[in-house]
Structures are given as C-alpha cells and as structure tokens.
Design an enzyme around this catalytic site. Structure first.
Site, PDB file in Angstrom:
ATOM      1  CG  ASP A  67      -0.238  -0.328   2.524  1.00 21.80           C
ATOM      2  OD1 ASP A  67       1.006  -0.309   2.544  1.00 21.80           O
ATOM      3  OD2 ASP A  67      -0.917  -0.600   3.510  1.00 21.80           O
ATOM      4  CG  ASN A 136      -8.422  -1.228  12.394  1.00 23.30           C
ATOM      5  OD1 ASN A 136      -7.519  -1.864  11.858  1.00 23.30           O
ATOM      6  ND2 ASN A 136      -8.908  -0.120  11.883  1.00 23.30           N
ATOM      7  CG  HIS A 138      -5.507  -1.813   8.981  1.00 21.70           C
ATOM      8  ND1 HIS A 138      -5.645  -0.630   9.675  1.00 21.70           N
ATOM      9  CD2 HIS A 138      -4.174  -1.933   8.757  1.00 21.70           C
ATOM     10  CE1 HIS A 138      -4.464  -0.080   9.860  1.00 21.70           C
ATOM     11  NE2 HIS A 138      -3.549  -0.858   9.320  1.00 21.70           N
ATOM     12  CD  GLU A 143      -8.456   1.151   8.056  1.00 26.14           C
ATOM     13  OE1 GLU A 143      -8.409   0.268   8.937  1.00 26.14           O
ATOM     14  OE2 GLU A 143      -7.930   2.269   8.194  1.00 26.14           O
TER      15      GLU A 143
HETATM   16  C1  GLP Z   1      -0.220   0.602   8.546  1.00 23.52           C
HETATM   17  C2  GLP Z   1       0.001  -0.283   7.321  1.00 23.52           C
HETATM   18  C3  GLP Z   1      -0.203  -1.747   7.610  1.00 23.52           C
HETATM   19  C4  GLP Z   1       0.474  -2.107   8.919  1.00 23.52           C
HETATM   20  C5  GLP Z   1      -0.166  -1.340  10.039  1.00 23.52           C
HETATM   21  C6  GLP Z   1       0.378  -1.681  11.414  1.00 23.52           C
HETATM   22  O1  GLP Z   1      -1.468   1.195   8.615  1.00 23.52           O
HETATM   23  N1  GLP Z   1      -0.822   0.095   6.205  1.00 23.52           N
HETATM   24  O2  GLP Z   1       0.293  -2.512   6.530  1.00 23.52           O
HETATM   25  O3  GLP Z   1       0.375  -3.489   9.149  1.00 23.52           O
HETATM   26  O4  GLP Z   1       0.030   0.038   9.806  1.00 23.52           O
HETATM   27  O5  GLP Z   1       1.463  -0.889  11.755  1.00 23.52           O
HETATM   28  P1  GLP Z   1       2.433  -1.171  12.965  1.00 23.52           P
HETATM   29  O6  GLP Z   1       3.246  -2.348  12.579  1.00 23.52           O
HETATM   30  O7  GLP Z   1       3.246   0.081  13.083  1.00 23.52           O
HETATM   31  O8  GLP Z   1       1.573  -1.418  14.144  1.00 23.52           O
END
Ligand code: GLP
Length: 240
Positions: A67, A136, A138, A143
């Site tokens: 993404d 959450n 995702h 989402e």
């Molecule tokens: C972002 C990314 C996800 C990732 C998530 C969790 O929103 N789009 O791909 O898994 O954050 O992030 P973190 O690993 O910092 O908790």
C-alpha cells in the site's frame, strides 16, 4: 495456519527473517510482497544483515508493496516508498527497478490500481506476502467494514488508523485521509503468507485471527481461508 510464539520482538523478527530468507534461498528470483509499519522493521534489519554477511542475495528478487498513502510524494519522509528505501532497499543489493509501490501521486487511481494487479500477475504472482496488522485488524489498508474489496483500490482510512498512524506525523491532521492498497484478492493469491504481530495492543485482533472465525470487521481473519499462512507473534501479543 502455523503459529510461532516468540519470546520478544527481536526473536519474532529473527524467526520472520528466517522464513523470508528460506523462500529467497529456494527461489532467488522470487517475488516478495512487502509491508510497512513499525512491526517488520526488525525483520528488515535482519534480512539486511544476512545480505551484508553474504548469506542472502537480492540481485534477482522483485518486490511489490501492499500500500501507499494517497496523495503523497515519494520523497515525503512519511511515504511508504521512503520507508522501504530507508528500512530495506538502500541496505541490500536489490535493483531499485525491481521494487514496486503504488504511486501515491497517480492522477487516475483506478488505472494505477488495475495496472498494479496486472503487473503482479504478469510477474508470476507473489511467492511470499509479508503482512503486519492494524490494531483494528486491517491488512494493507483493507479496513474493517461491512464489505471488503477484492481488487487493489483507493480507500479511506478509518479514524482509528489515522490516530494510530499519527505517531509518525507531526499531527493527526497531517495523516493523509486516503491510501491505495492491494485488495484482498492479490493478498490471498500469494502462494505463502507470513503475518507479524507484536505488542499487547494487537492481542485482541490476534485472538480473532486464531479463533478460526471469519469476519470483515477483522480483515485479517480472511487468512483462515488461505492454505499456507505462518503467524509469527511475540508473547506480548499472544498473552495480552
Ligand atoms: C499501517 C500499514 C499496515 C500495517 C499497520 C500496522 O497502517 N498500512 O500494513 O500493518 O500500519 O502498523 P504497525 O506495525 O506500526 O503497528
């Protein structure tokens, strides 16, 4: 689903790096699906160390990231292009031309997303998809919602994700409200998936994933339908 419960973040990162390295070793021209967020940073460091030590070669590896924020310039230090260069690509012997991210400046986002899905298919499909997970549930920027979208697409970010990701920005106001994300289909088409889950704040979504029940309100639970998923978590995430 294979589950590895690791002592801490460092052990989780080492285990995940071993799994990804094994795919590269068996298939030096493999296609990696990659993720951003703080969780995979340790794994990327370990992969870079293996590369420096001459144990792992990225010369023929191709990558497709999950993404990118929208809109955002690749030079913005909060863009996922910037993140990937800094945390992995600049530290390994990969050809940058083989590293792909959705274009956060695309004018025609539908065309950009459709071309991305086509490019992944044309390259032969993803051999291993690395995933993190949002608080959450995702994955990528798919989402929680009443419906999930199959194809790669432009999406809005939920308030909880904007708040969670604001820690990387000067303020929540600066977090882009949209993103381009691989849809559920390209993720689920990956031959192998590894999902990294660290920290107490991920306990609930991890339990949801391991419950074996599937709900669009926790998009990661879709992974229960995939034949080859490895969950690598730390004790904080597992025990809560
Ligand atoms: C972002 C990314 C996800 C990732 C998530 C969790 O929103 N789009 O791909 O898994 O954050 O992030 P973190 O690993 O910092 O908790």
């Amino acid at each position: 689903m294979k589950l590895y419960i690791c002592k801490d973040y460092d052990a989780m990162s080492a285990k995940a790096a071993d799994v990804v390295a094994s795919v590269i070793t068996l298939k030096p021209d493999c296609i990696l699906g990659l993720a951003t967020g703080s969780t995979p940073v340790g794994m990327y460091q370990k992969l870079a160390e293996m590369n420096k030590a001459g144990k792992l070669d990225f010369a023929e590896v191709k990558t497709y990231n999950l993404d990118e924020y929208y809109p955002i310039k690749p030079t913005n230090d909060q863009s996922y292009r910037y993140f990937m260069d800094k945390n992995l690509f600049d530290n390994i012997n990969i050809d940058k031309a083989n590293t792909h991210l959705l274009n956060g400046e695309a004018v025609d986002t539908d065309a950009e997303c459709a071309a991305y899905d086509k490019a992944i298919e044309a390259a032969g499909g993803i051999d291993i998809q690395v995933l993190g997970i949002g608080n959450n549930g995702h994955i990528g920027f798919n989402e929680p919602d009443s419906e999930l979208v199959a194809a790669t697409h432009k999406t809005g970010l939920t308030e909880s994700t904007i708040q969670a990701n604001s820690r990387f920005f000067a303020s929540a106001d600066e977090v882009p409200r949209h993103a381009l994300t691989m849809g559920m289909a390209p993720i689920m088409k990956a031959r192998k998936i590894i999902i990294l889950i660290s920290g107490k704040n991920k306990h609930e979504v991890l339990m949801g994933l391991l419950s074996g029940k599937i709900t669009t309100q926790n998009p990661a639970t879709m992974l229960n339908m995939h034949p080859d998923v490895t969950v690598v978590c730390d004790e904080d995430a597992y025990n809560g």
